[in-house]
Every structure is written in structure tokens, then in C-alpha cells.
Design an enzyme around this catalytic site. Structure first.
Site, mmCIF file in Angstrom:
data_model
loop_
_atom_site.group_PDB
_atom_site.id
_atom_site.type_symbol
_atom_site.label_atom_id
_atom_site.label_comp_id
_atom_site.label_asym_id
_atom_site.label_seq_id
_atom_site.Cartn_x
_atom_site.Cartn_y
_atom_site.Cartn_z
ATOM 1 N N HIS A 30 -17.929 -4.192 14.133
ATOM 2 C CA HIS A 30 -17.025 -3.543 13.178
ATOM 3 C C HIS A 30 -17.553 -2.194 12.695
ATOM 4 O O HIS A 30 -17.072 -1.662 11.703
ATOM 5 C CB HIS A 30 -16.760 -4.444 11.969
ATOM 6 C CG HIS A 30 -16.097 -5.727 12.334
ATOM 7 N ND1 HIS A 30 -14.755 -5.835 12.634
ATOM 8 C CD2 HIS A 30 -16.604 -6.980 12.481
ATOM 9 C CE1 HIS A 30 -14.457 -7.086 12.926
ATOM 10 N NE2 HIS A 30 -15.555 -7.800 12.843
ATOM 11 N N HIS A 50 4.684 -9.523 28.609
ATOM 12 C CA HIS A 50 3.413 -8.861 28.876
ATOM 13 C C HIS A 50 2.301 -9.877 29.102
ATOM 14 O O HIS A 50 2.496 -11.091 28.925
ATOM 15 C CB HIS A 50 3.060 -7.888 27.753
ATOM 16 C CG HIS A 50 3.033 -8.487 26.378
ATOM 17 N ND1 HIS A 50 1.916 -8.519 25.581
ATOM 18 C CD2 HIS A 50 4.014 -9.082 25.632
ATOM 19 C CE1 HIS A 50 2.197 -9.078 24.419
ATOM 20 N NE2 HIS A 50 3.460 -9.437 24.429
ATOM 21 N N CYS A 162 -3.311 -6.241 32.059
ATOM 22 C CA CYS A 162 -1.901 -6.107 31.687
ATOM 23 C C CYS A 162 -1.189 -5.013 32.474
ATOM 24 O O CYS A 162 0.013 -5.113 32.753
ATOM 25 C CB CYS A 162 -1.749 -5.873 30.184
ATOM 26 S SG CYS A 162 -2.560 -4.380 29.560
#
Length: 252
Positions: A30, A50, A162
Site C-alpha cells: 500500500h 469479461h 482479460c
């Protein structure tokens, strides 16, 4: 759409469009922020099919991607799932989402098909266009619906992602499984760019003189960019030969 951007408005969407969006994400620590691309096939009435990377699917590329790429599934608070899609955060494989969940706050872009080589090379960012031609919207959606029912194999950020899914839906072509890399422009661009960074780092280590480094590095970067463009073009599904036409079971 054009040379600078493929961004479109929702009212410009057409059935069978290959669309994509840039999503903001963070590394596992993070501490760093980056953007990744999610792509899919627009069906109609705001629905998108998708192939996202689900939670717990290891990448295992042996590259920096292993540390920065997380799930690309639409995210909602557990107590506030999408009223249309429900909770998609734990789904795997090919899924159908409303366009709001697909975009997850990002802008909408349309992938271009049948572009010229000059146009392709001018688009510095990979994963936005291809030399290959698209099949009819009916064929594209039929193939996407088939994969929604039957699946598209295991997700792999380099070999089966994808963009590979959307390219297959649009063209009916898929890279032969024995090769080490898929057909997506994003993967080709990443590997090509990684090569430029490595070669530039070696030049830096090899040169102790600032002027010598500058002259050599400029030349090296120019050559590296040329290799980047050539690598992107060579891996485009519209020119490579290590592809096969996908025949759906119901078509045999």
C-alpha cells in the site's frame, strides 16, 4: 477516437465492442499506487462480459508483476453489493457485470481493430489497438456468451489474461498454447519495456563518465524504443502465425 486517445462516451457504445478501462490500485504494501487495465466485451443494455483476475489467483511470472497486481474483480463493501450484479468479489473465471461495476469509477475506452501498421506503431501504449479485423457483433457476442458458460481456462497475466479473452471473442483467434506468451498488447508492451529498463541499467553501470553515460544512454534508449515497437508489432495477433482459430464445441 484517434491517435491520442480511445476514450468514448457511453452513448457511443455498440454491441460487440471491445472496451477497456484503467483502474487505480495499490501494491500489497500500500505504499505505491499504479494503474492496470481491465477489458471486456460490451453486450447490450449496459452488460459487459469479461475475464478478471480473481482473488487468490497467483501470478507466478517471476517478475515485479507478482508483487503489484491484485484482483481485477469489481469491488463493493460486503454490506452494500451492487443491486444488479450482487457480490462479485469472490467469483472466478469469465463473468457478466453491469458497466458501472466493470468500470469501477474509471473512464471508458474502445479498443480499435483493423488499424494500419503506421497507426499501430504510433500508439505508444500497447493494448489499445490491433491490425487484426473484428468479426461481426453477433459472432463476437456469441463467442463471449459461450465462454461465459464454458470458461476461458485459468487466468495468467502473461499467457491468458482479460485482453486475450477479448481478442479471442473479437477475432476467433487464440495463441497456440505451447508458446511462452499470449497475444495481448499489454503483456507484449510490459515485456518490451522491461527489456529497455534492464538494458538502460546495464549501460549506467558500465559508464563512469557522466558525459559518456549521457551519450550512450540516449543512443541506447533510442535503440531500445525501436526494439519496443518491433516487439509490440511482432506479438500482435494480426501478424503473428502461432495462432489457431477457436472452434466452439457447438460448431463442430
Amino acid at each position: 477516437m484517434g491517435m491520442l486517445t480511445n476514450k468514448i462516451k457511453r452513448e457511443d457504445l455498440k454491441r460487440g465492442d471491445h472496451i477497456y478501462s484503467y483502474r487505480r490500485a495499490y501494491t500489497y504494501s500500500h505504499h505505491a499506487r499504479f494503474y492496470f487495465v481491465t477489458t471486456g466485451i460490451y453486450v447490450d443494455a449496459g452488460n459487459v462480459i469479461h475475464f478478471p483476475r480473481g482473488e487468490g489467483q497467483e501470478i507466478g511470472t517471476g517478475t515485479a508483476l507478482d508483487n503489484i497486481i491484485g484482483s481485477s474483480l469489481p469491488q463493493h463493501p460486503l454490506d452494500n453489493p451492487c443491486p444488479i450484479c450482487g457480490d462479485e468479489s469472490r467469483r472466478d473465471g469469465v463473468i457478466s457485470s453491469c458497466i458501472d461495476c466493470f468500470l469501477s469509477g474509471g473512464d471508458l475506452y474502445r479498443y480499435e481493430y483493423g488499424v494500419t501498421r503506421t497507426f499501430f506503431l504510433a500508439k505508444v501504449c500497447g493494448g489499445t489497438c490491433t491490425l487484426a479485423s473484428s468479426e461481426s457483433p453477433e459472432q463476437v457476442i456469441h463467442r463471449a456468451m459461450y465462454f461465459l458458460r464454458k470458461g476461458f481456462g485459468d487466468y495468467d497475466v502473461i499467457k491468458n489474461n482479460c485482453e486475450d479473452f477479448a481478442l479471442c471473442c473479437k477475432t476467433g483467434l487464440r495463441v497456440i498454447p505451447t508458446v511462452s506468451m499470449g497475444q495481448s498488447g499489454q503483456a507484449a508492451s510490459f515485456q518490451a519495456a522491461a527489456g529497455i529498463v534492464i538494458s538502460s541499467s546495464l549501460v549506467f553501470l558500465a559508464r563512469s563518465s557522466p558525459l559518456g553515460f549521457l551519450a550512450t544512454n540516449v543512443t541506447g534508449l533510442a535503440g531500445g524504443y525501436g526494439k519496443y515497437c518491433v516487439n509490440r508489432l511482432a506479438n500482435d495477433i494480426g501478424v503473428r502465425r502461432d495462432v489457431m482459430r477457436v472452434v466452439l464445441e457447438e460448431e463442430t
